[in-house]
Design a protein around this motif. Structure first.
Motif, PDB file in Angstrom:
ATOM      1  N   UNK A   8       9.495  48.325  19.680  1.00 38.70           N
ATOM      2  CA  UNK A   8       9.243  47.457  18.535  1.00 38.70           C
ATOM      3  C   UNK A   8       7.881  47.008  18.460  1.00 38.70           C
ATOM      4  N   UNK A   9       7.368  46.406  17.265  1.00 40.36           N
ATOM      5  CA  UNK A   9       6.347  45.825  17.231  1.00 40.36           C
ATOM      6  C   UNK A   9       6.409  44.554  16.897  1.00 40.36           C
ATOM      7  N   UNK A  10       6.122  43.521  18.067  1.00 40.90           N
ATOM      8  CA  UNK A  10       6.209  42.189  17.994  1.00 40.90           C
ATOM      9  C   UNK A  10       5.157  41.649  18.541  1.00 40.90           C
ATOM     10  N   UNK A  11       4.748  40.445  18.286  1.00 43.20           N
ATOM     11  CA  UNK A  11       3.602  39.575  18.781  1.00 43.20           C
ATOM     12  C   UNK A  11       3.854  39.236  20.326  1.00 43.20           C
ATOM     13  N   UNK A  12       2.730  39.578  21.096  1.00 40.74           N
ATOM     14  CA  UNK A  12       2.932  39.250  22.369  1.00 40.74           C
ATOM     15  C   UNK A  12       1.408  38.945  22.983  1.00 40.74           C
ATOM     16  N   UNK A  13       1.168  38.480  23.974  1.00 42.81           N
ATOM     17  CA  UNK A  13      -0.074  38.418  24.729  1.00 42.81           C
ATOM     18  C   UNK A  13      -0.174  38.954  25.990  1.00 42.81           C
ATOM     19  N   UNK A  14      -1.181  39.761  25.875  1.00 40.78           N
ATOM     20  CA  UNK A  14      -1.570  40.574  27.075  1.00 40.78           C
ATOM     21  C   UNK A  14      -2.514  39.901  28.097  1.00 40.78           C
TER      22      UNK A  14
ATOM     23  N   UNK B 139      -4.610  40.508  31.258  1.00 35.69           N
ATOM     24  CA  UNK B 139      -5.128  41.532  32.146  1.00 35.69           C
ATOM     25  C   UNK B 139      -6.490  41.107  33.016  1.00 35.69           C
ATOM     26  N   UNK B 140      -7.246  41.832  33.365  1.00 33.85           N
ATOM     27  CA  UNK B 140      -8.462  41.437  33.962  1.00 33.85           C
ATOM     28  C   UNK B 140      -9.465  40.554  33.368  1.00 33.85           C
ATOM     29  N   UNK B 141      -9.538  40.523  31.952  1.00 36.64           N
ATOM     30  CA  UNK B 141     -10.306  39.810  31.164  1.00 36.64           C
ATOM     31  C   UNK B 141      -9.440  38.839  30.623  1.00 36.64           C
ATOM     32  N   UNK B 142      -9.880  38.280  29.334  1.00 33.87           N
ATOM     33  CA  UNK B 142      -9.349  37.361  28.691  1.00 33.87           C
ATOM     34  C   UNK B 142      -7.907  37.793  28.271  1.00 33.87           C
ATOM     35  N   UNK B 143      -6.933  36.919  28.161  1.00 37.30           N
ATOM     36  CA  UNK B 143      -5.815  36.882  27.420  1.00 37.30           C
ATOM     37  C   UNK B 143      -5.932  37.456  25.918  1.00 37.30           C
ATOM     38  N   UNK B 144      -5.071  38.412  25.600  1.00 39.89           N
ATOM     39  CA  UNK B 144      -5.384  38.955  24.101  1.00 39.89           C
ATOM     40  C   UNK B 144      -4.168  38.884  23.188  1.00 39.89           C
ATOM     41  N   UNK B 145      -4.336  38.263  22.172  1.00 41.31           N
ATOM     42  CA  UNK B 145      -3.242  38.205  21.284  1.00 41.31           C
ATOM     43  C   UNK B 145      -2.859  39.629  20.600  1.00 41.31           C
ATOM     44  N   UNK B 146      -1.927  40.355  20.739  1.00 43.61           N
ATOM     45  CA  UNK B 146      -1.730  41.622  20.171  1.00 43.61           C
ATOM     46  C   UNK B 146      -0.324  41.851  19.973  1.00 43.61           C
ATOM     47  N   UNK B 147       0.131  43.325  19.879  1.00 38.05           N
ATOM     48  CA  UNK B 147       1.461  43.398  19.524  1.00 38.05           C
ATOM     49  C   UNK B 147       2.032  44.368  20.601  1.00 38.05           C
ATOM     50  N   UNK B 148       3.403  44.336  20.667  1.00 40.76           N
ATOM     51  CA  UNK B 148       4.040  45.212  21.905  1.00 40.76           C
ATOM     52  C   UNK B 148       3.742  46.839  21.756  1.00 40.76           C
ATOM     53  N   UNK B 149       3.550  47.123  20.448  1.00 34.53           N
ATOM     54  CA  UNK B 149       3.398  48.561  20.084  1.00 34.53           C
ATOM     55  C   UNK B 149       1.958  49.031  20.631  1.00 34.53           C
TER      56      UNK B 149
ATOM     57  N   UNK C 169       2.927  38.529  28.662  1.00 39.22           N
ATOM     58  CA  UNK C 169       3.657  37.347  28.414  1.00 39.22           C
ATOM     59  C   UNK C 169       4.345  37.067  27.074  1.00 39.22           C
ATOM     60  N   UNK C 170       5.482  37.038  27.098  1.00 40.40           N
ATOM     61  CA  UNK C 170       6.633  37.223  26.111  1.00 40.40           C
ATOM     62  C   UNK C 170       7.034  35.687  25.914  1.00 40.40           C
ATOM     63  N   UNK C 171       6.429  34.673  25.621  1.00 36.46           N
ATOM     64  CA  UNK C 171       6.711  33.290  26.003  1.00 36.46           C
ATOM     65  C   UNK C 171       7.891  32.931  25.339  1.00 36.46           C
TER      66      UNK C 171
END
Length: 173
Positions: A18-24, A26-36, A108-110
């Motif tokens: 599914x395509x839902x908002x998540x936070x990724x 990783x090694x850099x900044x936290x990114x607002x993106x989608x699961x897909x 991070x799926x808060x």
């Protein structure tokens, strides 16, 4: 995924992520993106844990995947991703403290939106909504294999089980 108004279905083989908002995280900044966007390209191993810093997740589930990233890559896996229903600050602190950051990407799926969309959320006493313990193999956004842990501990959803499934798929291909 939800079928009808009240029947909750668990994601299954052949289903699209599914395509839902998540936070990724990783090694850099936290990114607002989608699961897909994170899980939908290439060969991905995605595993979910009930919580960052929780005993089994911290000492058994995450370490197995982090320690075996080279083996996953050798089997053609583009990335290994861990999902947790924690805020991105807790998720980053756990990723850094576990020394898994850079080996594993973290979702991070808060609010548990992804967990719900996949039918893999569960209420845990004293902890609220969490991911059920699971692992899956995803190819180009489609679930190829799913391993949901029905008992305590890490057996069917651990790195060794996923590695065996990937090896078996290579042999039969």
């Amino acid at each position: 995924m939800v079928k009808g108004a009240s029947q909750k279905m668990t994601i299954a083989r052949g289903d699209r992520i599914p395509s839902v908002p998540i936070k990724l995280v990783g090694t850099g900044d936290t990114i607002d993106t989608t699961s897909d966007a994170v899980l939908g390209h290439g060969l991905v191993v995605f595993f979910g844990v009930p919580g960052a810093f929780t005993p089994t997740c911290d000492t058994s589930h995450l370490p197995g995947f982090a320690a075996n990233t080279a083996k996953f890559k050798a089997l053609g896996v583009d990335k290994v991703v861990c999902g947790t229903v924690n805020d991105h600050h807790v998720t980053r602190a756990w990723a850094e403290r576990s020394e898994a950051i850079g080996k594993v990407e973290f979702i991070a799926d808060g609010d548990g939106i992804l967990a719900d969309a996949m039918g893999l959320s569960k209420q845990m006493s004293g902890m609220g909504k969490r991911f059920a313990r699971f692992a899956m193999i995803i190819r180009d956004g489609v679930v190829e294999d799913l391993f949901v842990q029905d008992v305590a501990g890490v057996t069917v959803s651990g790195a060794p089980a996923v590695l065996m499934a990937l090896q078996a798929a290579q042999v039969s291909a």
